[in-house]
Design a protein around this motif. Structure first.
Motif: not given
Length: 102
Positions: A1-9, A21-27, A72-84
């Motif tokens: 939940x905290x990761x999702x909260x930080x992502x939303x923030x 022109x300040x960027x925000x990078x989410x990892x 890495x590719x697994x992190x992208x897959x996890x992100x996709x699954x967390x959304x779907x």
């Protein structure tokens, strides 16, 4: 939940900073094998990456001012699954309640 909260923030913060022109990078690191992960036995992080394996990709992403960094590719897959998967779960719950109310 905290990761999702930080992502939303970070996403909300980005809209305020883009004009300056300040960027925000989410990892999105995916499963990490750290000393701290042993406290979460259900997390199954033993097969995860060690933080030092992800650092080069994270640094490149920050230097390149990327909005999202997937080390890495697994992190992208996890992100996709967390959304779907949550969306699928919400649909299933809505259907169950709709059927009960009918």
């Amino acid at each position: 939940a905290s990761k999702a909260g930080l992502d939303g923030f970070a996403h909300a913060l980005e809209s305020y900073l883009v004009t300056k022109k300040i960027s925000v990078t989410r990892v999105y690191p995916g499963p990490m094998n750290t000393a701290h992960s042993k406290y979460y036995p259900g997390a199954q992080t033993e097969g995860g990456r060690f933080p030092e394996q992800s650092v080069p990709a994270i640094v490149r992403g920050i230097e390149g001012r990327k909005r999202k960094v997937f080390p890495d590719p697994i992190s992208k897959l996890y992100r996709l699954l967390s959304m779907v998967i949550p969306k699928m779960l919400c649909r299933k719950i809505a259907k169950v309640y709709k059927d009960r109310m009918a």
